[in-house]
Design an enzyme around this catalytic site. Structure first.
Site, PDB file in Angstrom:
ATOM      1  N   THR A 119       0.825  -1.210   0.000  1.00 56.38           N
ATOM      2  CA  THR A 119       0.000   0.000   0.000  1.00 56.38           C
ATOM      3  C   THR A 119       0.856   1.257   0.000  1.00 56.38           C
ATOM      4  O   THR A 119       0.413   2.323  -0.439  1.00 56.38           O
ATOM      5  CB  THR A 119      -0.954  -0.011   1.208  1.00 56.38           C
ATOM      6  OG1 THR A 119      -1.661  -1.251   1.225  1.00 56.38           O
ATOM      7  CG2 THR A 119      -1.951   1.133   1.149  1.00 56.38           C
ATOM      8  N   TYR A 150       4.608 -12.411   4.263  1.00 60.88           N
ATOM      9  CA  TYR A 150       3.468 -11.845   3.527  1.00 60.88           C
ATOM     10  C   TYR A 150       3.154 -12.769   2.361  1.00 60.88           C
ATOM     11  O   TYR A 150       3.909 -12.853   1.400  1.00 60.88           O
ATOM     12  CB  TYR A 150       3.846 -10.442   3.055  1.00 60.88           C
ATOM     13  CG  TYR A 150       2.767  -9.661   2.342  1.00 60.88           C
ATOM     14  CD1 TYR A 150       1.430 -10.029   2.373  1.00 60.88           C
ATOM     15  CD2 TYR A 150       3.108  -8.509   1.630  1.00 60.88           C
ATOM     16  CE1 TYR A 150       0.460  -9.285   1.720  1.00 60.88           C
ATOM     17  CE2 TYR A 150       2.143  -7.749   0.979  1.00 60.88           C
ATOM     18  CZ  TYR A 150       0.823  -8.150   1.023  1.00 60.88           C
ATOM     19  OH  TYR A 150      -0.135  -7.413   0.373  1.00 60.88           O
ATOM     20  N   LYS A 173       1.051 -12.551   7.267  1.00 62.90           N
ATOM     21  CA  LYS A 173      -0.057 -11.789   6.691  1.00 62.90           C
ATOM     22  C   LYS A 173      -0.573 -12.648   5.544  1.00 62.90           C
ATOM     23  O   LYS A 173       0.065 -12.765   4.503  1.00 62.90           O
ATOM     24  CB  LYS A 173       0.422 -10.424   6.195  1.00 62.90           C
ATOM     25  CG  LYS A 173      -0.672  -9.597   5.518  1.00 62.90           C
ATOM     26  CD  LYS A 173      -0.119  -8.288   4.962  1.00 62.90           C
ATOM     27  CE  LYS A 173      -1.208  -7.501   4.238  1.00 62.90           C
ATOM     28  NZ  LYS A 173      -0.676  -6.255   3.613  1.00 62.90           N
ATOM     29  N   ILE A 194      -4.157  -6.739   8.745  1.00 59.54           N
ATOM     30  CA  ILE A 194      -3.264  -5.699   8.230  1.00 59.54           C
ATOM     31  C   ILE A 194      -4.024  -5.069   7.083  1.00 59.54           C
ATOM     32  O   ILE A 194      -4.265  -5.698   6.061  1.00 59.54           O
ATOM     33  CB  ILE A 194      -1.900  -6.269   7.816  1.00 59.54           C
ATOM     34  CG1 ILE A 194      -1.213  -6.893   9.043  1.00 59.54           C
ATOM     35  CG2 ILE A 194      -1.023  -5.164   7.218  1.00 59.54           C
ATOM     36  CD1 ILE A 194       0.152  -7.492   8.774  1.00 59.54           C
TER      37      ILE A 194
END
Length: 311
Positions: free
Chosen positions: A51, A140, A168, A209
């Protein structure tokens, strides 16, 4: 901050990187954005993640961003640093630099993209990073972006590493349920899918998250509180209204929609860096109507029927 501080986090915001129109980082915009997040139930902050447009940030820029955010946060919530790339050597060098830089509870390392490694290759990649790092590592796992998927079996092998503390997870709720059922007790499981947060928390995940917490932190907090209090009727009602907002937030390549909303709200989020471009003006208006105003009629002109496209 410690692992225990991180364990208390339910809503970790994957922070955007604010840019000037010329593409440089707008450091002056950071304080207002951080205070906004903290005022709306952000428990922790991830820096230099997807992001944040990390593929277009240099490591030097990331370190500058880390310093600026740490100054504003001043220890109020745990911070996680994005440290992983598809180059194991580069990831090791950078995680060492970030550990020496200090101020982070953990580093987030993404599954290697473009290279398409095997399960054993992914295992060795994360093991090498964790072995070399003084910073605890969170993996991730997002196959929608990186093409390959770290399987639950490989994840559980990695979960036994003393310096790999969590994941995540952006695969499926079935995978998440399996991981939660079979993981070591202290291994942290976060969903990276805002639309799945309701289901993930009910399965026993530690938190989310999130991108949506930039704009909808209050309702996420209210939903999580209802789940904790076993008020499933209330939590489900919030989730039903939340889904169209998530659809809108990911109806154009992220983080363009959330930046459009933040700019509308008066924060200087700025543009995206190429190759990402801002959402077209009419699309941005529809996104804002849904996410800010709760105008669900506007969802007819946005992506529907999915919780999150593979953007």
């Amino acid at each position: 901050m410690s692992y225990q501080d991180l364990k208390e986090c339910k809503i970790i915001t994957a922070f955007i990187t604010p840019f000037h129109e010329d593409g440089s980082i707008n450091f002056d915009a950071i304080p207002a954005l951080i205070e906004h997040l903290l005022a709306h139930h952000t428990d922790g902050i991830l820096l230099a993640g997807t992001t944040a447009e990390s593929p277009t940030l240099t490591h030097d820029e990331e370190l500058e961003l880390f310093a600026a955010v740490q100054k504003v946060v001043n220890g109020r919530v745990p911070l996680i640093a994005g440290v992983g790339t598809n180059d194991t050597r580069d990831s090791i060098e950078f995680v060492k630099e970030v550990a020496e830089f200090g101020g982070f509870a953990a580093g987030l390392a993404i599954v290697p993209y473009y290279n398409k490694p095997s399960q054993e290759g992914m295992y060795q990649h994360f093991k090498a990073i964790a072995d070399a790092s003084d910073l605890p590592i969170i993996i991730y796992n997002i196959p929608g972006r990186v093409v390959v998927e770290l399987t639950p079996e490989t994840m559980l092998r990695l979960a036994d590493h003393p310096n790999i503390i969590g994941v995540k997870e952006c695969t499926s709720l079935a995978n998440m349920a399996y991981l939660i059922e079979h993981k070591p007790e202290e291994f942290l499981i976060y969903t990276g899918e805002d639309g799945d947060a309701f289901h993930a928390m009910n399965l026993g995940a530690d938190g989310v998250i999130s991108v949506a917490s930039h704009t909808n932190g209050d309702e996420m907090h209210e939903m999580f509180t209802a789940i904790a209090e076993s008020d499933m009727k209330k939590a489900a009602a919030i989730q039903r209204k939340f889904i169209p907002k998530v659809n809108a937030l990911f109806s154009y390549p992220s983080p363009a929609p959330v930046k459009a909303i933040l700019n509308y709200m008066g924060f200087e989020a700025g543009p995206t860096r190429l190759p990402l471009v801002p959402a077209p003006e009419e699309d941005a208006k529809r996104i804002i109507k849904v996410v800010v105003d709760g105008d669900y009629e506007a969802t007819k002109a946005t992506v529907t029927g999915v919780l999150r496209p593979d953007y």
